[in-house]
Scaffold this active site. Sequence first.
Site, mmCIF file in Angstrom:
data_model
loop_
_atom_site.group_PDB
_atom_site.id
_atom_site.type_symbol
_atom_site.label_atom_id
_atom_site.label_comp_id
_atom_site.label_asym_id
_atom_site.label_seq_id
_atom_site.Cartn_x
_atom_site.Cartn_y
_atom_site.Cartn_z
ATOM 1 N N LYS A 193 -7.767 -140.006 25.393
ATOM 2 C CA LYS A 193 -6.708 -141.115 24.697
ATOM 3 C C LYS A 193 -6.067 -141.512 25.182
ATOM 4 O O LYS A 193 -4.999 -141.526 26.088
ATOM 5 C CB LYS A 193 -5.768 -140.159 23.432
ATOM 6 C CG LYS A 193 -4.730 -141.094 22.467
ATOM 7 C CD LYS A 193 -3.544 -139.958 22.378
ATOM 8 C CE LYS A 193 -2.142 -140.279 22.841
ATOM 9 N NZ LYS A 193 -2.017 -141.974 24.060
ATOM 10 N N GLU A 268 -1.865 -133.370 35.760
ATOM 11 C CA GLU A 268 -0.927 -134.693 37.040
ATOM 12 C C GLU A 268 0.008 -135.330 36.308
ATOM 13 O O GLU A 268 -0.180 -136.200 36.111
ATOM 14 C CB GLU A 268 -2.547 -135.192 37.182
ATOM 15 C CG GLU A 268 -2.506 -135.944 39.067
ATOM 16 C CD GLU A 268 -1.692 -137.153 38.800
ATOM 17 O OE1 GLU A 268 -0.108 -137.206 39.160
ATOM 18 O OE2 GLU A 268 -2.517 -138.739 39.100
ATOM 19 N N CYS A 302 2.928 -141.994 39.712
ATOM 20 C CA CYS A 302 3.804 -141.059 40.304
ATOM 21 C C CYS A 302 4.135 -140.327 41.640
ATOM 22 O O CYS A 302 5.172 -139.789 42.157
ATOM 23 C CB CYS A 302 2.403 -139.625 39.680
ATOM 24 S SG CYS A 302 0.790 -140.142 39.950
ATOM 25 N N GLU A 399 12.943 -138.332 38.826
ATOM 26 C CA GLU A 399 11.314 -139.024 38.904
ATOM 27 C C GLU A 399 12.270 -140.569 38.221
ATOM 28 O O GLU A 399 12.380 -140.599 36.599
ATOM 29 C CB GLU A 399 10.284 -138.999 38.349
ATOM 30 C CG GLU A 399 9.640 -139.855 38.518
ATOM 31 C CD GLU A 399 7.791 -139.403 38.515
ATOM 32 O OE1 GLU A 399 7.938 -139.178 36.999
ATOM 33 O OE2 GLU A 399 7.383 -139.510 38.638
HETATM 34 P P1 ADP Z 1 5.588 -141.773 29.672
HETATM 35 O O1 ADP Z 1 7.460 -140.248 29.913
HETATM 36 O O2 ADP Z 1 5.618 -142.240 31.224
HETATM 37 O O3 ADP Z 1 5.706 -142.292 28.786
HETATM 38 P P2 ADP Z 1 4.363 -139.624 28.829
HETATM 39 O O4 ADP Z 1 3.761 -137.990 29.643
HETATM 40 O O5 ADP Z 1 5.384 -139.873 27.774
HETATM 41 O O6 ADP Z 1 4.630 -140.507 29.898
HETATM 42 O O7 ADP Z 1 2.978 -139.647 28.097
HETATM 43 C C1 ADP Z 1 2.337 -139.980 28.497
HETATM 44 C C2 ADP Z 1 0.972 -140.000 27.967
HETATM 45 O O8 ADP Z 1 1.109 -138.614 27.059
HETATM 46 C C3 ADP Z 1 0.078 -141.162 26.536
HETATM 47 O O9 ADP Z 1 -0.214 -140.789 26.799
HETATM 48 C C4 ADP Z 1 0.926 -140.386 25.772
HETATM 49 O O10 ADP Z 1 0.660 -141.033 24.685
HETATM 50 C C5 ADP Z 1 1.026 -138.867 25.986
HETATM 51 N N1 ADP Z 1 1.325 -137.847 24.881
HETATM 52 C C6 ADP Z 1 2.969 -137.839 24.875
HETATM 53 N N2 ADP Z 1 3.470 -137.231 24.329
HETATM 54 C C7 ADP Z 1 2.950 -136.312 24.068
HETATM 55 C C8 ADP Z 1 2.185 -134.559 23.507
HETATM 56 N N3 ADP Z 1 3.841 -134.337 22.967
HETATM 57 N N4 ADP Z 1 1.408 -134.124 23.537
HETATM 58 C C9 ADP Z 1 0.640 -134.786 23.607
HETATM 59 N N5 ADP Z 1 0.046 -135.816 24.770
HETATM 60 C C10 ADP Z 1 1.277 -137.059 24.534
#
Ligand code: ADP
Length: 496
Positions: A193, A268, A302, A399
């Site tokens: 995804k 990560e 990161c 961060e």
């Molecule tokens: P950022 O805050 O930098 O956008 P995220 O950690 O929110 O980073 O996003 C990284 C990835 O995790 C993206 O592919 C996002 O769609 C996915 N993501 C965000 N929330 C969830 C969740 N609750 N469960 C699984 N994947 C998630």
Amino acid sequence: MGIAVSPQIHPHVAEFIDQPRKMLINGRWVNAASGKTFPTYNPATGEVLAQVAEGDREDINQAVKAARKAFDNGPWRRMTASERGRRIWKLGDLLEQHTEEFAYLESLDNGKPLNIAKVADVPLAVDLFRYMAGWATKIEGNTIPISAPGFLAYTLREPVGVVGQIIPWNFPLLMAAWKLGPALATGCTVVLKPAEQTPLSALRLGELILEAGFPEGVVNIVPGYGETAGAALADHPDVDKVAFTGSTEVGKLIVHAAAGNLKKVSLELGGKSPNVIFKDADLETAIPGSASAIFFNHGQCCCAGSRLYVEKSVYDQVVEGVAEHARKIKVGSGLDPDTQMGPLVSEEQMNRVCGYLESGFSEGAKAVAGGHKSGGRGYFVEPTVLVDTKENMKVVREEIFGPVVTAMPFTDPEEIVPRANDSEYGLAAAVWTRDIGKAHRMAEQLRAGTVWINCYNIFDAALPFGGYKQSGWGREMGHDVLNLYTQTKSVCARIA
Ligand code: ADP
């Protein structure tokens, strides 16, 4: 769509984003079960770049079913390691042949300069596939001399199974490569995804994956939002492992979601990496190196060197040097060949970074370079150097994930290790000094998964990368990563 496209755009890219992009399930390009699509934006203009099929739980179910079938019964299972390796190598070759096109896609969708995507993101992804292609034939067990007589005991290293991979938007293609390479080398099957902000390069890579000859269902790519598609993947009972790169906050949600079937988890996550310059450093390399440590990829790394610690006697000189670099960085659209820094990935990210700047100023920090949003349209933020910062400020502890560095002096070299380690994160750190003994002592004492000495942001497919503390679980790249995608089976036979 294609409404935000400039005339100079690569013709294949223009064609690619002109149609709503579908998702890859079981070797076929399909619409979302709901029929819904979502927009991805050009961060340089804020305009819609393309429409993409919006995956949700039902699509994830279909993709997991395909990956399960491919893992349990498909030709992938029977393929030799050498045949697997050749396909991964071919994928690297195909990607290399399309370097220009992928660099355009990355630049348009993420905002990063085209010229940087061409020499960094795409070649690093190609290298990763080639490195992992070689590992396919070198995954071996051991023979074990157990104490009881009359037994033959050995281990097999087997693929962990169906893997859910959730990736972020800062290096969309490279993160897809870091995840897919080892999963394919070890014989796993995948549901990937991509981040909702940047789904395009992973979808284009899906076309090359089919061209490289991976059987149907081995790689499925489902774009969609985190709370829906991502969450459905993380808690899916038929997924054996989830590999995630993103924020520490979401990493913790993934761990909870994975608990249902106790799937394996690798993470990560975030960082707040200390970058330490001693007075005996070669400042001619330390100053530009430290500017690049924070400003590379607009600080959306990161492992960005976001806490700069400088020994007092050279503090003013270093801060002025880094600030001068910051002021000279040419900020603009990623497609402009003169651009050195593009926009941040999204309006949300821009607002987040500007919120941190406000918080820093309200707590007494001062900007000696930058400090504001820049430009009109688009999500641009000035490269920023903050001084008068204290360890307890939010801008020092949290961060920011943007082009903002906090600079702080230190007087006693003994004090710097605890200060550098005073973070909930532990992804990376750097030390600049001409004293090799001091450099290696620091490398030992810093609680970080990567320590750079007299350099920063040096990555290699062969070099493990990952976090101490709340920066993650497990190591990606190098042969370490194979542990994340295999499990050991002990076989013990009575032979006498
Ligand atoms: P950022 O805050 O930098 O956008 P995220 O950690 O929110 O980073 O996003 C990284 C990835 O995790 C993206 O592919 C996002 O769609 C996915 N993501 C965000 N929330 C969830 C969740 N609750 N469960 C699984 N994947 C998630």
